[in-house]
Design an enzyme around this catalytic site. Sequence first.
Site, PDB file in Angstrom:
ATOM      1  N   GLY A 100      40.073  44.213  31.485  1.00 17.70           N
ATOM      2  CA  GLY A 100      40.805  43.989  32.737  1.00 17.70           C
ATOM      3  C   GLY A 100      39.919  44.222  33.944  1.00 17.70           C
ATOM      4  O   GLY A 100      40.394  44.588  35.025  1.00 17.70           O
TER       5      GLY A 100
ATOM      6  N   SER B  97      37.104  39.504  34.538  1.00 13.34           N
ATOM      7  CA  SER B  97      36.062  38.570  34.103  1.00 13.34           C
ATOM      8  C   SER B  97      36.375  37.131  34.543  1.00 13.34           C
ATOM      9  O   SER B  97      35.468  36.389  34.916  1.00 13.34           O
ATOM     10  CB  SER B  97      35.865  38.637  32.593  1.00 13.34           C
ATOM     11  OG  SER B  97      37.088  38.457  31.936  1.00 13.34           O
ATOM     12  N   SER B  98      37.659  36.748  34.574  1.00 13.70           N
ATOM     13  CA  SER B  98      37.991  35.361  34.951  1.00 13.70           C
ATOM     14  C   SER B  98      37.636  35.102  36.410  1.00 13.70           C
ATOM     15  O   SER B  98      37.083  34.051  36.743  1.00 13.70           O
ATOM     16  CB  SER B  98      39.490  35.097  34.780  1.00 13.70           C
ATOM     17  OG  SER B  98      39.911  35.472  33.521  1.00 13.70           O
TER      18      SER B  98
ATOM     19  N   ALA C  48      35.479  36.868  38.233  1.00 13.79           N
ATOM     20  CA  ALA C  48      34.023  37.005  38.420  1.00 13.79           C
ATOM     21  C   ALA C  48      33.325  35.720  37.977  1.00 13.79           C
ATOM     22  O   ALA C  48      32.375  35.252  38.631  1.00 13.79           O
ATOM     23  CB  ALA C  48      33.489  38.210  37.648  1.00 13.79           C
TER      24      ALA C  48
ATOM     25  N   ASP D 217      40.819  40.170  43.131  1.00 13.35           N
ATOM     26  CA  ASP D 217      39.701  40.281  42.189  1.00 13.35           C
ATOM     27  C   ASP D 217      38.542  39.365  42.594  1.00 13.35           C
ATOM     28  O   ASP D 217      37.373  39.736  42.475  1.00 13.35           O
ATOM     29  CB  ASP D 217      40.151  40.025  40.743  1.00 13.35           C
ATOM     30  CG  ASP D 217      41.238  38.956  40.627  1.00 13.35           C
ATOM     31  OD1 ASP D 217      41.501  38.263  41.640  1.00 13.35           O
ATOM     32  OD2 ASP D 217      41.812  38.802  39.543  1.00 13.35           O
TER      33      ASP D 217
HETATM   34  O1  PMV Z   1      45.405  42.843  35.650  1.00 15.43           O
HETATM   35  P1  PMV Z   1      44.438  42.691  36.781  1.00 15.43           P
HETATM   36  O2  PMV Z   1      43.331  43.668  36.714  1.00 15.43           O
HETATM   37  O3  PMV Z   1      44.000  41.302  36.975  1.00 15.43           O
HETATM   38  O4  PMV Z   1      45.254  43.101  38.112  1.00 15.43           O
HETATM   39  C1  PMV Z   1      46.422  42.469  38.503  1.00 15.43           C
HETATM   40  C2  PMV Z   1      46.872  42.968  39.836  1.00 15.43           C
HETATM   41  C3  PMV Z   1      48.175  42.372  40.337  1.00 15.43           C
HETATM   42  O5  PMV Z   1      48.441  42.918  41.633  1.00 15.43           O
HETATM   43  C4  PMV Z   1      49.321  42.763  39.412  1.00 15.43           C
HETATM   44  C5  PMV Z   1      48.109  40.846  40.422  1.00 15.43           C
HETATM   45  C6  PMV Z   1      47.255  40.328  41.551  1.00 15.43           C
HETATM   46  O6  PMV Z   1      46.742  39.205  41.428  1.00 15.43           O
HETATM   47  O7  PMV Z   1      47.112  41.002  42.588  1.00 15.43           O
END
Ligand code: PMV
Length: 324
Positions: free
Chosen positions: A109, A112-113, A115, A156
């Site tokens: 988690g 990676s997608s 990045a 992300d």
């Molecule tokens: O599961 P991750 O690490 O991709 O985090 C998701 C975070 C959320 O707030 C639930 C979704 C988002 O895109 O912000």
Amino acid sequence: MIERIEVSAPGKLMLFGEHAVVYGRPCIVTAVDHRMRVMVETANDSNLELYAPEVDVAGYIEKINNLGRDDAPKGTRFVSVAVRNFFNSFGIKSGLKVKTKSDFSSEFGFGSSSAVTVGVVKALSELFEKPLNNKEIFNLSYNTILDVQGVGSGFDAAAAIWGGTIYFITGGKKIEPLAAGKLPLVVGYTGIKADTPTLVRQVANFYKENKKLVGKIFDSIENIVEEGRIALSNHDHKKLGVLMDQNQELLNELGVSSPELENLIVAARKAGAYGAKLSGAGGGDCMIAFVPKGSRKLIEKVIEEKGGKIINVRTEAQGVRLEA
Ligand code: PMV
């Protein structure tokens, strides 16, 4: 003309604000020193050829005109849609070879997608000499993530582009680097891969049925993010721990924690962490703890005893960069 480019982009950990950030609230995310590498090369044909061993893709070939088909294998989608969107934006037609190589498992988690998406956009902008600033890389990457996944705030992708620790509002409405310094984090992986889109949809349903209650939870999370932003600038790690515990409580109310996460979080707190919470969508993946200097070893030990896997990370990681 340049024929080959290599870039790398960092993974990330959500410090505060997950889920609420999908609804126009802020969050704080930090990049980590585990990187995704992306190599791109032009080819004298009209195909995309992809090697992505971390998602079991070895020599996938697709016609450039067909990129982003719904029936394409799962592990190829972020790369092929990023290439399609980039080529469409600049009217480019070229054969292409892409190879990815990750320092970290796609199970953690760590993003990676996103990045890989950011890496492809940056690498193509260098390869085809179409200079893009960070916001332009973000917009192309975020659109790609939405095309593939349908949901997400884009936090992300921002972490992969800017690096460091950033204050972020949904869709990149605000992206503000914070002078947080090195963060004393312990990261424990539950061993369970979380499915982010499923959890985001679960929260969306909960919100639809309980607008007032869930709205209040999002308001409280927003307050924690604002307090966290101040505590980070003051390097007040004790306060950050308290805020993590409060954030975790609210994530529990949203129904996204899990027994495995709770197990590791409670163990870390008992062993002296300033505070601990899940990081990301929940349901699995990783927990994080803010830890005092002298307690790191003990906290890591109890997390392992409870079945967690310690992942060593350093924060203040650089954003997407050219490698060769
Ligand atoms: O599961 P991750 O690490 O991709 O985090 C998701 C975070 C959320 O707030 C639930 C979704 C988002 O895109 O912000």
